[in-house]
Design a protein around this motif. Structure first.
Motif, PDB file in Angstrom:
ATOM      1  N   LEU A  30       0.963  -1.345   0.077  1.00  0.00           N
ATOM      2  CA  LEU A  30       0.165   0.051   0.179  1.00  0.00           C
ATOM      3  C   LEU A  30       0.624   1.305   0.047  1.00  0.00           C
ATOM      4  CD1 LEU A  30      -2.712  -0.484   2.740  1.00  0.00           C
ATOM      5  CD2 LEU A  30      -3.213  -1.083   0.283  1.00  0.00           C
ATOM      6  N   SER A  31       2.134   1.452   0.888  1.00  0.00           N
ATOM      7  CA  SER A  31       2.606   2.575   0.513  1.00  0.00           C
ATOM      8  C   SER A  31       3.730   2.360  -0.502  1.00  0.00           C
ATOM      9  CB  SER A  31       4.078   2.073   1.694  1.00  0.00           C
ATOM     10  OG  SER A  31       4.686   1.115   1.663  1.00  0.00           O
ATOM     11  N   LEU A 109      -7.578  19.291  -7.006  1.00  0.00           N
ATOM     12  CA  LEU A 109      -6.703  18.683  -6.058  1.00  0.00           C
ATOM     13  C   LEU A 109      -8.000  17.569  -5.876  1.00  0.00           C
ATOM     14  CD1 LEU A 109      -4.656  18.748  -3.394  1.00  0.00           C
ATOM     15  CD2 LEU A 109      -7.274  18.995  -2.029  1.00  0.00           C
ATOM     16  N   TYR A 110      -7.309  16.470  -5.876  1.00  0.00           N
ATOM     17  CA  TYR A 110      -7.832  15.036  -6.085  1.00  0.00           C
ATOM     18  C   TYR A 110      -6.928  14.274  -4.994  1.00  0.00           C
ATOM     19  CZ  TYR A 110      -9.471  16.648 -10.569  1.00  0.00           C
ATOM     20  OH  TYR A 110     -10.110  17.351 -11.949  1.00  0.00           O
ATOM     21  N   ASN A 111      -8.059  13.378  -4.352  1.00  0.00           N
ATOM     22  CA  ASN A 111      -6.937  11.926  -3.927  1.00  0.00           C
ATOM     23  C   ASN A 111      -7.688  11.130  -4.347  1.00  0.00           C
ATOM     24  OD1 ASN A 111      -6.026  13.964  -1.829  1.00  0.00           O
ATOM     25  ND2 ASN A 111      -8.280  13.653  -0.777  1.00  0.00           N
ATOM     26  N   THR A 112      -6.648  10.396  -4.772  1.00  0.00           N
ATOM     27  CA  THR A 112      -6.324   8.864  -4.418  1.00  0.00           C
ATOM     28  C   THR A 112      -6.604   7.143  -3.457  1.00  0.00           C
ATOM     29  OG1 THR A 112      -5.573   8.776  -7.267  1.00  0.00           O
ATOM     30  CG2 THR A 112      -5.191   6.682  -6.576  1.00  0.00           C
ATOM     31  N   THR A 113      -7.095   6.564  -3.438  1.00  0.00           N
ATOM     32  CA  THR A 113      -7.049   5.912  -2.657  1.00  0.00           C
ATOM     33  C   THR A 113      -7.324   4.327  -2.844  1.00  0.00           C
ATOM     34  OG1 THR A 113      -8.059   7.693  -1.575  1.00  0.00           O
ATOM     35  CG2 THR A 113      -8.057   4.972  -0.398  1.00  0.00           C
ATOM     36  N   GLY A 118      -9.268  -4.254   3.664  1.00  0.00           N
ATOM     37  CA  GLY A 118      -9.505  -4.051   5.505  1.00  0.00           C
ATOM     38  C   GLY A 118      -9.003  -2.816   5.405  1.00  0.00           C
ATOM     39  N   GLU A 119      -7.584  -2.446   4.718  1.00  0.00           N
ATOM     40  CA  GLU A 119      -6.377  -1.451   5.211  1.00  0.00           C
ATOM     41  C   GLU A 119      -6.702  -0.559   3.463  1.00  0.00           C
ATOM     42  OE1 GLU A 119      -4.134  -1.110   6.925  1.00  0.00           O
ATOM     43  OE2 GLU A 119      -5.017  -3.137   7.720  1.00  0.00           O
ATOM     44  N   HIS A 120      -6.247   0.773   3.410  1.00  0.00           N
ATOM     45  CA  HIS A 120      -6.279   1.337   2.376  1.00  0.00           C
ATOM     46  C   HIS A 120      -5.332   3.021   2.866  1.00  0.00           C
ATOM     47  CE1 HIS A 120      -8.268   3.615   5.905  1.00  0.00           C
ATOM     48  NE2 HIS A 120      -7.585   5.001   4.995  1.00  0.00           N
ATOM     49  N   GLU A 121      -4.775   3.386   1.664  1.00  0.00           N
ATOM     50  CA  GLU A 121      -3.900   4.618   1.453  1.00  0.00           C
ATOM     51  C   GLU A 121      -3.968   4.757   0.600  1.00  0.00           C
ATOM     52  OE1 GLU A 121       0.370   5.406   3.059  1.00  0.00           O
ATOM     53  OE2 GLU A 121      -1.538   3.437   2.463  1.00  0.00           O
ATOM     54  N   THR A 122      -4.392   6.253   0.916  1.00  0.00           N
ATOM     55  CA  THR A 122      -4.354   7.587   0.006  1.00  0.00           C
ATOM     56  C   THR A 122      -3.013   8.723  -0.433  1.00  0.00           C
ATOM     57  OG1 THR A 122      -6.330   7.234   1.065  1.00  0.00           O
ATOM     58  CG2 THR A 122      -5.962   9.907   0.076  1.00  0.00           C
ATOM     59  N   ARG A 123      -3.264   8.742  -2.377  1.00  0.00           N
ATOM     60  CA  ARG A 123      -2.128   9.971  -2.276  1.00  0.00           C
ATOM     61  C   ARG A 123      -3.176  11.333  -3.008  1.00  0.00           C
ATOM     62  NH1 ARG A 123       0.325   7.710   0.689  1.00  0.00           N
ATOM     63  NH2 ARG A 123       2.131   5.907  -0.039  1.00  0.00           N
ATOM     64  N   THR A 124      -2.483  12.645  -2.622  1.00  0.00           N
ATOM     65  CA  THR A 124      -3.162  13.181  -3.360  1.00  0.00           C
ATOM     66  C   THR A 124      -2.492  13.969  -4.181  1.00  0.00           C
ATOM     67  OG1 THR A 124      -4.355  13.974  -1.222  1.00  0.00           O
ATOM     68  CG2 THR A 124      -3.778  16.234  -2.413  1.00  0.00           C
ATOM     69  N   TRP A 125      -2.887  14.338  -5.079  1.00  0.00           N
ATOM     70  CA  TRP A 125      -2.214  15.169  -6.558  1.00  0.00           C
ATOM     71  C   TRP A 125      -3.037  15.876  -7.313  1.00  0.00           C
ATOM     72  CZ3 TRP A 125      -4.922  13.837 -11.351  1.00  0.00           C
ATOM     73  CH2 TRP A 125      -6.108  12.876 -10.518  1.00  0.00           C
ATOM     74  N   THR A 126      -2.965  17.181  -7.862  1.00  0.00           N
ATOM     75  CA  THR A 126      -2.971  18.009  -8.961  1.00  0.00           C
ATOM     76  C   THR A 126      -3.156  18.573  -9.749  1.00  0.00           C
ATOM     77  OG1 THR A 126      -1.295  19.697  -8.080  1.00  0.00           O
ATOM     78  CG2 THR A 126      -3.323  18.955  -6.177  1.00  0.00           C
TER      79      THR A 126
END
Length: 248
Positions: A30-31, A109-113, A118-126
């Motif tokens: 995930l990381s 601005l956008y967020n990808t998850t 049951g686990e999750h990871e989010t990245r923010t991009w523009t």
């Protein structure tokens, strides 16, 4: 006979280990999730205006093909503009093309998850050179204790005096965790630690005090109240006086 039993046991152990390995789920790093302008390309946090497709990239290993994987993309208003559900086999680097219904992404601005087991990871991009907002740092925690002087009145020959309370609050930001210690064994602190805001009660045990049977006797103590490192106005000192009074 003994050799046969050992052989059967050995085969059972091998079969059990093989079955355990067969049912073990694969893994997704995930990381390792990042966004790029090409499949398997270099990580990017911002994309030029007019971009129609970006790629969510992540690593995986030992996948069996039946573990569900979900990719969601939200815009700055929290609206879902893309959702992908799929599975993978084996190991490797996977790229998911993210589109906005074949329309260019709006500037913003956008967020990808990435969701998996049951686990999750989010990245923010523009898109369009809009920088992600920097979080406003909270001011440091600041310890406040009231009052800083407490007097306990013990009636000669009577039970221990009623406890007195002090209020412990945080006048700054974030969380504040405190701990208190007295320099006299006849004092009891209830509780001796906690989080702000809270009330600490100060109680006294007069049994065994050498002058407790003499009216007018005064006992002094100090209580040091500390908070976590970096907290302003820490420690605070509370002066405590225990006064013995005669019954009327």
């Amino acid at each position: 006979m003994m050799r046969s039993m050992l052989l059967v046991l050995g085969l059972a152990v091998l079969l059990s280990a093989g079955l355990a390995g067969a049912i073990q789920a694969g893994e997704i790093e995930l990381s390792s999730l990042y966004m790029s302008d090409a499949p398997g390309g270099s990580p990017r946090n911002d994309f030029p205006p007019g971009t129609q497709t970006v790629y969510a990239v992540f690593r995986y290993q030992d996948m069996r093909g039946n573990e569900p994987i979900v990719i969601r993309v939200l815009d700055k208003t929290g609206h879902e503009i893309f959702r992908g559900e799929f599975s993978l086999q084996g190991s490797g680097l996977h790229s998911v093309p993210v589109t906005r219904r074949e329309q260019p992404f709006e500037i913003g601005l956008y967020n990808t998850t990435l969701y998996f087991l049951g686990e999750h990871e989010t990245r923010t991009w523009t898109v369009g050179g809009v920088d992600a907002p920097e979080p406003t740092p909270l001011p440091p925690a600041s310890l406040r204790v009231q009052p800083l002087a407490v007097e306990l009145m013990a009636l000669q020959g009577a039970p221990n005096p009623s406890p007195r309370g002090v209020f412990i609050t945080n006048q700054g930001g974030g969380l504040l965790v405190w701990h208190a210690a007295a320099d006299a064994s006849w004092l009891r602190l209830i509780p001796a630690s906690g989080g702000a805001p809270s009330v600490m009660r100060i109680a006294a045990n007069t049994a065994g005090l050498p002058g407790a049977r003499y009216p007018g006797a005064i006992y002094w103590s100090r209580i040091a109240i500390d908070a976590q490192p970096g907290t302003l106005n820490s420690p605070q000192i509370v002066d405590v006086a225990l006064r013995m009074i005669a019954p009327d």
